[in-house]
Design a protein around this motif. Structure first.
Motif, PDB file in Angstrom:
ATOM      1  N   ILE A  42       4.478  33.124 -32.478  1.00 52.36           N
ATOM      2  CA  ILE A  42       5.187  32.463 -31.476  1.00 52.36           C
ATOM      3  C   ILE A  42       6.044  33.613 -30.678  1.00 52.36           C
ATOM      4  N   LEU A  85       5.512  33.689 -26.708  1.00 54.07           N
ATOM      5  CA  LEU A  85       6.607  33.465 -25.833  1.00 54.07           C
ATOM      6  C   LEU A  85       6.884  34.529 -24.968  1.00 54.07           C
ATOM      7  N   PRO A  96       2.424  26.844 -33.455  1.00 57.17           N
ATOM      8  CA  PRO A  96       2.327  26.838 -35.481  1.00 57.17           C
ATOM      9  C   PRO A  96       1.203  25.705 -35.833  1.00 57.17           C
ATOM     10  N   LEU A  99       5.282  27.295 -22.208  1.00 58.91           N
ATOM     11  CA  LEU A  99       6.270  26.692 -23.386  1.00 58.91           C
ATOM     12  C   LEU A  99       5.582  25.775 -24.348  1.00 58.91           C
ATOM     13  N   PRO A 100       4.871  24.620 -23.658  1.00 56.65           N
ATOM     14  CA  PRO A 100       4.412  23.626 -24.563  1.00 56.65           C
ATOM     15  C   PRO A 100       3.378  24.490 -25.426  1.00 56.65           C
ATOM     16  N   THR A 104       3.156  27.560 -26.644  1.00 50.17           N
ATOM     17  CA  THR A 104       3.951  28.161 -27.741  1.00 50.17           C
ATOM     18  C   THR A 104       4.475  27.411 -28.650  1.00 50.17           C
ATOM     19  N   LEU A 105       4.829  26.053 -28.290  1.00 50.18           N
ATOM     20  CA  LEU A 105       5.591  25.188 -29.522  1.00 50.18           C
ATOM     21  C   LEU A 105       4.471  24.727 -30.150  1.00 50.18           C
ATOM     22  N   LEU A 106       3.257  24.392 -29.559  1.00 51.44           N
ATOM     23  CA  LEU A 106       2.067  23.906 -30.310  1.00 51.44           C
ATOM     24  C   LEU A 106       1.271  24.858 -31.087  1.00 51.44           C
TER      25      LEU A 106
END
Lengths: 247, 229
Positions: free
Chosen positions: B138, B142, B121, B114-115, B117-119
């Motif tokens: 993303i 995910l 972009p 999850l981190p 994926t968030l990083l």
């Protein structure tokens, strides 16, 4: 039906003693067929209209690739049999099949590269078949490495059997995904055998060679399984008597 | 006779415990993300800082980094519990190991997948990723990172009893990550080139569903073997 006869084959000692007499026959048949097939393919089969004589490596490349794939399934299925019915001999077959399969995959990759140089102009192309063959090679190496990593033979057998099973599910997925990845991004100009309309005069020696590779595989696998039996049963009396008899 | 806790209670407690352990030991959370970022710095330095060079390789590069960061963190998935004996307690708790593996994989995904994926972009911006690629990047991360955690749990379970299993783990898991990498990057690349990418995402979803069903089964079997040795 007499099942006792069938069950005896799972005993390593029975297997070792019964397969002994087969070996000379199997070995000589395999070698004889390989020699005849190579002579037929390399000297008597006609020259290819476009590739000249370079195509002749097909007589080693294609059988090796066949057996490299089939060998993975031999390994995975014997691993599954070992896990389900707890047959030790089956695990020995699995362990013995890994290096044989890895070598065949390696032969397939090397002969492919040698064939690729004159026909495609490059030693290595990221074609779907080549790439999935390389991944298969890594799967074999993983099996061998996992076997080596455990000191306890029973854990080594069971964990590698699980890995082989996971791989068995994944091999078709990997193959299809690589195939798909390739066709999307590059034109399919690199077909190996055209529309597989290979002339009978070239196909017969190829089929002959595939059969002789199967025989050779059976022979090598049997030798390795027998070696594995001796190593694992070295503390039993029958192996020690056998060794004393030989020396 | 002591009343053993039910499956739901056990799983909830397990999630809480694993998350708590991860937060007490912040390196476990931060390291994959820092690794992810720091290796990215090597790409412009090693290949080229030009946007024209970086943009085409951005999807693949980000996916490869996510893969490497996951591999790096997998070794610890069952190791700590194996070493202090709590894995053994879980195995004899009478509850299926299948669900415990599932919970472990979930927590692993929460603190790495999850981190990352968030990083992603942010990395996309740094790698000059074309605008059309951000959404699919993303989405594919995910969907794909869940498979990475689940399939990786098999490798972690197979090598749990080994003292130095880290490199071996990477060797045996890499080939199994090939489909995820191909379809993950394929989705982003298709989106950038203006083609449909829902097919790739569907395949990623299918792979994830398969991994959800089968990976904990294989990992649970491997854990039992590791505990018995």
């Amino acid at each position: 039906m007499n099942w006792q006869w069938f069950h005896r084959w799972s005993s390593p000692r029975w297997f070792y003693e019964k397969t002994g007499p087969w070996l000379p026959w199997l070995a000589s048949a395999a070698v004889l067929m390989l020699v005849i097939g190579s002579a037929w393919g390399l000297c008597f089969a006609p020259i290819h209209s476009q590739q000249g004589n370079s195509y002749r490596i097909i007589y080693i490349h294609v059988p090796a690739s066949f057996l490299a794939l089939a060998g993975y399934y031999v390994m995975a299925i014997s691993g599954a049999i070992g896990l389900i019915w707890r047959i030790k001999l089956s695990f020995m077959v699995m362990k013995a099949a890994a290096p044989v399969g890895a070598v065949l995959t390696f032969i397939s990759l090397v002969t492919g590269a040698i064939w690729g140089k004159p026909t495609w102009g490059a030693w290595w192309v990221w074609d779907a078949r080549i790439t999935s063959m390389l991944v298969l090679f890594f799967l074999y190496l993983g099996m061998i490495a996992l076997q080596e990593a455990y000191e306890n033979q029973e854990s080594a057998d069971k964990t590698s059997a699980i890995l082989a099973l996971v791989g068995m599910i994944n091999v078709p997925i990997i193959y299809k995904s690589v195939d798909w990845w390739f066709t999307l991004h590059q034109p399919a100009t690199l077909k190996l055998t055209g529309n597989s309309s290979i002339h009978p005069s070239m196909a017969y020696p190829l089929i002959w060679m595939i059969v002789s590779f199967y025989l050779t595989y059976a022979w090598l696998l049997l030798e390795r399984v027998r070696l594995e039996i001796l190593q694992r049963e070295k503390r039993t009396r029958w192996v020690q008597e056998l060794v004393n008899l030989a020396t | 006779m002591i009343q053993l806790p039910g499956l739901g209670t056990l799983l909830l407690a397990s999630v809480k415990r694993d998350l708590l352990l991860a937060f007490r030991n912040r390196g476990d959370i931060a390291n994959p993300a820092i690794f992810f970022l720091s290796v990215l710095v090597f790409v412009p330095l090693g290949i080229s800082p030009e946007a024209a060079v970086l943009a085409p390789i951005a999807p693949g590069m980000i996916w490869i980094l996510a893969l490497l960061a996951t591999l790096l963190s997998l070794d610890r998935l069952f190791k700590g519990d194996f070493e202090d004996g709590s894995l053994e307690q879980m195995a004899i708790s009478g509850q299926p190991l299948y669900w415990l593996v599932m919970v472990k994989a979930l927590v692993h995904w929460l603190i790495t997948g999850l981190p990352l994926t968030l990083l992603a972009p942010l990395l996309g911006v740094m790698m000059a990723l074309p605008d059309a690629g951000f959404g699919p990047l993303i989405a594919s991360l995910l969907l794909g990172s869940g498979s990475l955690s689940l399939v990786g749990s098999i490798g972690a379970a197979l090598t749990v009893a080994l003292r130095r299993g880290g490199l071996l783990l990477s060797l045996i898991i890499m080939p199994l990550y090939v489909p995820v990498l191909i379809f993950g990057t394929g989705a982003v690349r298709n989106a950038i080139e203006g083609f449909a990418f829902s097919g790739q995402l569907a395949v990623l979803g299918a792979y994830f569903a398969g991994a959800l069903l089968l990976a904990p089964l294989a990992a649970a079997g491997a854990l039992r073997i590791g505990l018995n040795q």
